[in-house]
Design an enzyme around this catalytic site. Structure first.
Site, PDB file in Angstrom:
ATOM      1  CG  HIS A 184      -1.916   1.001   1.366  1.00 26.22           C
ATOM      2  ND1 HIS A 184      -1.660   2.297   1.739  1.00 26.22           N
ATOM      3  CD2 HIS A 184      -3.244   0.929   1.164  1.00 26.22           C
ATOM      4  CE1 HIS A 184      -2.793   2.972   1.759  1.00 26.22           C
ATOM      5  NE2 HIS A 184      -3.776   2.176   1.415  1.00 26.22           N
ATOM      6  CG  ASP A 242       0.589  -2.035   6.082  1.00 24.67           C
ATOM      7  OD1 ASP A 242      -0.388  -2.256   6.828  1.00 24.67           O
ATOM      8  OD2 ASP A 242       0.500  -1.377   5.034  1.00 24.67           O
ATOM      9  CB  CYS A 286      -3.667   3.319  -1.655  1.00 25.83           C
ATOM     10  SG  CYS A 286      -4.820   4.645  -1.414  1.00 25.83           S
TER      11      CYS A 286
HETATM   12  N1  PLP Z   1      -1.814  -0.493   4.624  1.00 28.47           N
HETATM   13  C1  PLP Z   1      -2.747  -1.243   4.029  1.00 28.47           C
HETATM   14  C2  PLP Z   1      -2.395  -2.630   3.576  1.00 28.47           C
HETATM   15  C3  PLP Z   1      -4.029  -0.740   3.840  1.00 28.47           C
HETATM   16  O1  PLP Z   1      -4.962  -1.486   3.253  1.00 28.47           O
HETATM   17  C4  PLP Z   1      -4.320   0.579   4.273  1.00 28.47           C
HETATM   18  C5  PLP Z   1      -5.640   1.175   4.017  1.00 28.47           C
HETATM   19  O2  PLP Z   1      -6.285   0.848   3.048  1.00 28.47           O
HETATM   20  C6  PLP Z   1      -3.316   1.301   4.909  1.00 28.47           C
HETATM   21  C7  PLP Z   1      -2.077   0.743   5.065  1.00 28.47           C
HETATM   22  C8  PLP Z   1      -3.557   2.686   5.433  1.00 28.47           C
HETATM   23  O3  PLP Z   1      -4.415   2.612   6.515  1.00 28.47           O
HETATM   24  P1  PLP Z   1      -4.970   3.946   7.197  1.00 28.47           P
HETATM   25  O4  PLP Z   1      -5.578   4.755   6.095  1.00 28.47           O
HETATM   26  O5  PLP Z   1      -5.973   3.455   8.175  1.00 28.47           O
HETATM   27  O6  PLP Z   1      -3.815   4.626   7.832  1.00 28.47           O
END
Ligand code: PLP
Length: 413
Positions: A130, A207, A371
């Protein structure tokens, strides 16, 4: 526990009654909510925990001697202990409350990263990350003169582990990997990657945004040095998340933001910092959010995390089989180990058109690059339609998705 037996015992109709929003209609149809990877719905237990905090205990924490402040502080710190248990941390002090996964990763990048990554060092990520697990590292690399290296994935969406290993050298200071890919559903072999990272002296940042809602997470068994997750993706409130960090790493790290709450002493000659976790929690935190997040963690544990995983795997297999059977549908992300994500393209319709037609039928999916633009580039598509599953989804809802795809075919095939 076998997948089928756990899925059979799981009472999804009872779970659905815990989520008031599922009674809604959308465009005159019952809501079919399949956008859980973007954000999950909230059970009554979470809504009530937040309501109860504001209705009966609300006050600022840590500074007050009065009763409400003590109650709020106790509830906030109890939430920290709950989250420590939920991710398998050794101590509550290893849990830092943040705004979510994005802020958690930024905290590591700019506190640990600036202190430990120098010009010529390397940071290794994967092609399936992401953007939240790419951009903070890119910014850090620009600032200190380090190099960001992506490990490739194959055409099923699996990480090519040998290639990842071959990128790791004594120059690697940080390996940052998603536990579960939001765009593909791939589950990465974190424990194995931790061994590889540690073998070259790097720390492993995980993550976990898409893992905590679906599976049991044990940061110590995984070998994660840092682990990030978001409340809103695991049935908790928005604007709250967690960074787990190993105590000795956190102790040695400089503050990430300055302000109230994170200091021990302040003078114009120089200030000193509070102990962890407070060193990393400048300003008034999201107290209600932390309490709501702990309620979400308790809720997931009450359903049984293995039972949830089995239920969602069962639904994913059902959904994959039925979507694949639609002429013109092509699944994106078919890794051996995957969960809860059905990403697909349809040969003659843009994903955004698919999303709009499905919405007319009351079916909420996400369309776009999720994203994860490097993933889209790998598969040679600008976007996908993504149905993502949660604790309350049913086989009938997958049937509704498949039926709505029939409308897409009528219009576009
Ligand atoms: N990492 C992953 C794999 C995600 O799916 C997301 C959100 O879609 C994020 C990070 C970012 O999360 P947040 O927007 O809650 O900070």
């Amino acid at each position: 526990m076998s997948t089928t037996s756990a899925a059979t015992r799981y009472d999804v109709e009872r779970v659905r009654r815990d989520f008031p929003i599922l009674d809604r209609q959308v465009n005159g149809k019952p809501l079919v909510y399949l956008d859980n990877a973007a954000s999950t719905q909230k059970p009554t237990a979470v809504i009530e925990a937040v309501r109860d905090y504001y209705a009966t205990h609300n006050a600022n924490i840590h500074r007050g001697v009065h009763r409400l402040s003590q109650e709020a502080t106790a509830a906030f710190e109890a939430a920290r202990a709950t989250m420590a248990r939920f991710v398998g941390a050794e101590q509550s002090e290893e849990i830092i409350f943040t705004r979510g996964t994005t802020e958690s990763i930024n905290l590591v990048a700019f506190s640990y990263g600036r202190a430990n990554v120098k010009a010529g060092d390397e940071i290794v990520v994967t092609e399936m990350e992401h953007h939240s697990n790419i951009i903070p590292w890119q910014l850090l690399c620009e600032q200190v003169g380090a190099v960001l290296k992506p490990a490739p994935i194959d055409d099923t969406g699996d990480l090519i582990l040998d290639e990842l290993e071959s990128l790791l050298t004594e120059r690697t200071k940080i390996v940052a990997v998603g536990h579960v890919s939001n765009a593909l559903g791939t589950i990465n072999p974190i424990a194995r990657i931790a061994e590889m990272a540690h073998a070259v002296g790097a720390v492993l940042v995980v993550d976990g945004a898409q893992a905590t809602p679906h599976a049991t997470v044990d940061v110590r068994a995984l070998g994660a040095d840092f682990y990030a997750c978001s409340g809103h993706k695991m049935y908790g409130p928005t604007g709250i998340g967690v960074l787990y960090g190993r105590r000795e790493l956190l102790d040695a790290m400089p503050p990430y933001q300055g302000g109230g709450e994170m200091i021990r002493t302040v003078s114009f000659e120089g200030s000193t910092w509070a102990e962890v976790p407070h060193k990393f929690e400048a300003g008034t935190p999201n107290i209600a959010g932390a309490i709501g997040l702990a309620a979400a963690a308790d809720y997931l544990e009450s359903l049984g995390r293995e039972a949830i995983a089995a239920h969602e795997l069962d639904l994913m297999a059902y959904g994959t089989a039925h979507l694949e059977a639609i002429p013109g549908v092509h699944m994106i992300g078919t890794a051996r180990e995957k969960t809860a994500v059905l990403s697909f393209v349809f040969e003659s319709a843009h994903p955004h058109d698919i999303g709009t037609i499905l919405d007319n039928e009351g079916v909420a999916v996400r369309t776009g690059h999720h994203c994860a633009q490097p993933v889209m580039k790998h598969f040679g598509v600008p976007a996908t339609a993504r149905a993502s599953l949660g604790v309350y989804n049913t086989h009938e809802e997958i049937d509704a998705l498949v039926a709505a795809m029939g409308k897409v075919r009528e219009l576009f095939a």
